[in-house]
Enzyme design. Sequence first.
Site, PDB file in Angstrom:
ATOM      1  N   HIS A  18       0.835  -1.203   0.000  1.00 45.08           N
ATOM      2  CA  HIS A  18       0.000   0.000   0.000  1.00 45.08           C
ATOM      3  C   HIS A  18       0.873   1.257   0.000  1.00 45.08           C
ATOM      4  CE1 HIS A  18      -3.998  -1.895   0.849  1.00 45.08           C
ATOM      5  NE2 HIS A  18      -3.157  -2.908   0.976  1.00 45.08           N
ATOM      6  N   ASP A 108      -6.128   5.747   1.389  1.00 44.61           N
ATOM      7  CA  ASP A 108      -6.048   4.330   1.047  1.00 44.61           C
ATOM      8  C   ASP A 108      -7.409   3.683   1.264  1.00 44.61           C
ATOM      9  OD1 ASP A 108      -5.529   1.493   1.372  1.00 44.61           O
ATOM     10  OD2 ASP A 108      -3.427   2.016   1.661  1.00 44.61           O
TER      11      ASP A 108
HETATM   12  C1  UDX Z   1      -0.878  -6.942  -0.856  1.00 33.34           C
HETATM   13  C2  UDX Z   1      -1.689  -7.786  -1.833  1.00 33.34           C
HETATM   14  O1  UDX Z   1      -1.176  -9.052  -1.998  1.00 33.34           O
HETATM   15  C3  UDX Z   1      -1.886  -7.092  -3.122  1.00 33.34           C
HETATM   16  O2  UDX Z   1      -2.456  -7.913  -4.081  1.00 33.34           O
HETATM   17  C4  UDX Z   1      -2.726  -5.911  -2.832  1.00 33.34           C
HETATM   18  O3  UDX Z   1      -3.192  -5.328  -4.000  1.00 33.34           O
HETATM   19  C5  UDX Z   1      -1.888  -5.006  -1.972  1.00 33.34           C
HETATM   20  O4  UDX Z   1      -1.521  -5.668  -0.769  1.00 33.34           O
HETATM   21  P1  UDX Z   1       1.671  -7.739  -1.176  1.00 33.34           P
HETATM   22  O5  UDX Z   1       1.182  -9.106  -0.880  1.00 33.34           O
HETATM   23  O6  UDX Z   1       2.758  -7.231  -0.386  1.00 33.34           O
HETATM   24  O7  UDX Z   1       0.486  -6.690  -1.174  1.00 33.34           O
HETATM   25  O8  UDX Z   1       2.103  -7.795  -2.725  1.00 33.34           O
HETATM   26  P2  UDX Z   1       2.339  -6.674  -3.800  1.00 33.34           P
HETATM   27  O9  UDX Z   1       1.081  -5.968  -4.107  1.00 33.34           O
HETATM   28  O10 UDX Z   1       2.995  -7.344  -4.931  1.00 33.34           O
HETATM   29  O11 UDX Z   1       3.336  -5.642  -3.124  1.00 33.34           O
HETATM   30  C6  UDX Z   1       4.619  -5.966  -2.681  1.00 33.34           C
HETATM   31  C7  UDX Z   1       5.531  -4.787  -2.879  1.00 33.34           C
HETATM   32  O12 UDX Z   1       6.747  -5.060  -2.192  1.00 33.34           O
HETATM   33  C8  UDX Z   1       5.883  -4.549  -4.343  1.00 33.34           C
HETATM   34  O13 UDX Z   1       5.778  -3.181  -4.653  1.00 33.34           O
HETATM   35  C9  UDX Z   1       7.331  -5.018  -4.469  1.00 33.34           C
HETATM   36  O14 UDX Z   1       8.117  -4.249  -5.355  1.00 33.34           O
HETATM   37  C10 UDX Z   1       7.838  -4.864  -3.060  1.00 33.34           C
HETATM   38  N1  UDX Z   1       8.886  -5.870  -2.772  1.00 33.34           N
HETATM   39  C11 UDX Z   1       8.580  -7.190  -2.698  1.00 33.34           C
HETATM   40  C12 UDX Z   1      10.182  -5.446  -2.578  1.00 33.34           C
HETATM   41  O15 UDX Z   1      10.481  -4.252  -2.672  1.00 33.34           O
HETATM   42  N2  UDX Z   1      11.124  -6.372  -2.285  1.00 33.34           N
HETATM   43  C13 UDX Z   1      10.880  -7.689  -2.197  1.00 33.34           C
HETATM   44  O16 UDX Z   1      11.828  -8.445  -1.924  1.00 33.34           O
HETATM   45  C14 UDX Z   1       9.556  -8.126  -2.411  1.00 33.34           C
END
Ligand code: UDX
Length: 451
Positions: A18, A108
């Site tokens: 987020h 948000d």
């Molecule tokens: C969650 C939900 O899964 C997602 O679908 C929803 O829309 C928002 O909340 P998350 O599970 O963390 O988020 O996945 P994602 O939406 O892919 O966000 C992860 C973020 O962390 C990405 O922006 C990614 O770039 C970042 N990240 C991930 C890193 O910077 N480093 C890492 O090693 C892994």
Amino acid sequence: MSSQKGHVIVLTYPAQGHINPLLQFAKRLASKGLKATLATTHYTVRSIHATTVGVEPISDGYDEGGYKQAPSTEAYLESFKSVGSRTLSELISKCKDSGSPVNCVVYDSLLPWALDVARQFGIYAAVFLTNSASVCSMFWHIDHGRLALPEKQATEPVLLPGLPSLAPADLPSFLAQPSSNSAYLAVIMEKFSCLDKNDWVFCNSSAELESELVKAMSGLWPLVMVGPMVPSAYLDQQISGDIAYGASLWELSSDQCLSWLETKPPKSVIYVSFGSMADITAKQAEEIACGLIASNMHFLLVAKDSINKFPIEFINSAQERGLVVPWCNQLQVLAHQAVACFVTHCGWNSTLEALSLGVPMVAMPQWSDQPTNAKFVEELWQVGVKAKKNKDGIVTRDELEMCIKRVTAGERSEEIIKNATKWRKLVIRAVSLGGSSDKNIEEFVGKLVKE
Ligand code: UDX
């Protein structure tokens, strides 16, 4: 409405998935001449580094460690609502007293109470939806009585305007098993019940990515596409090539990852990450480890705090062909020429990041909106394949190996790479000057500055 000009507070839920898009949105607003302040919880403020936007703390009632300290998700969200409303009000008052009055709160979608705070101050309110428009449309249909929530577990396919037929396994987990996600589902439904009360409803997607849905919902709802909010989508326009969001809740292993990637040939590395929230089982970790070894490719695996779930021999032998890190700058990794594909949980940000960098995906959705995103990766955009689960809900080593082969070698992979390049161009065009999403942001900024 206030007659003051151009100061927006962008309020984010304190999770990586987020903070990233909302911080990027604040930066976009600042780049177009607005004053933008990102508001987040005390314990996340220190993880954010931004030069063009201000960063201010508010409280969720758990200032030391956030939701992990709360007895339950319900208790956490309840506390955030009451303490957050009060401290957001204090922040808006503080800005006014310091001569920089706020005229809009962009909040948000997990924090719907911010609408009432904005209304109490007589300022504009805009909600920012962090999921795809397609996923949002399902909740909208429920709110409008056009789609019923299953009692316990979905058993029938869902047919809705602008969407492909969605089998129960393709539905967001909040809809597929409503009872197992009731606290989040309640907040989501609260948000959709007051969508029309906002001055703007922003969505982190672009009209091009979801064109059928946009057409089908035209005139029905007030959604404004402003995404993707991904720094890599601006890569071609950036001089420095710095594509970090500027926020990381975990310590980054960036230098280690980049110097390791530098030693690998182009398109030889599988990047594996399941985002910030999903938690894989030890059995699934073992299958992933064996699938990666069997693929005969290099791999970079983000294990977060699940490293102990992977077999010890795998971790020890990883040095030869792989690198296992707790966290990395995902954008930098995805942008590296050594990366051939992304084994991903299909969080919406990860999906957008891969789309904007043209990286083929192997989808392994876990929960939330991820099953629907995975379906789109495979069928709508055709930029990857979805790994099938066995009867125990596990993606086996053989299945993973086969999926990796399909996206990295042979006829199908050529098709996938062609599609990934096409979508990358469309995404970059949407956020570039004069593109569909950029125009929508310009319109919003223009309205605030004119007020
Ligand atoms: C969650 C939900 O899964 C997602 O679908 C929803 O829309 C928002 O909340 P998350 O599970 O963390 O988020 O996945 P994602 O939406 O892919 O966000 C992860 C973020 O962390 C990405 O922006 C990614 O770039 C970042 N990240 C991930 C890193 O910077 N480093 C890492 O090693 C892994």
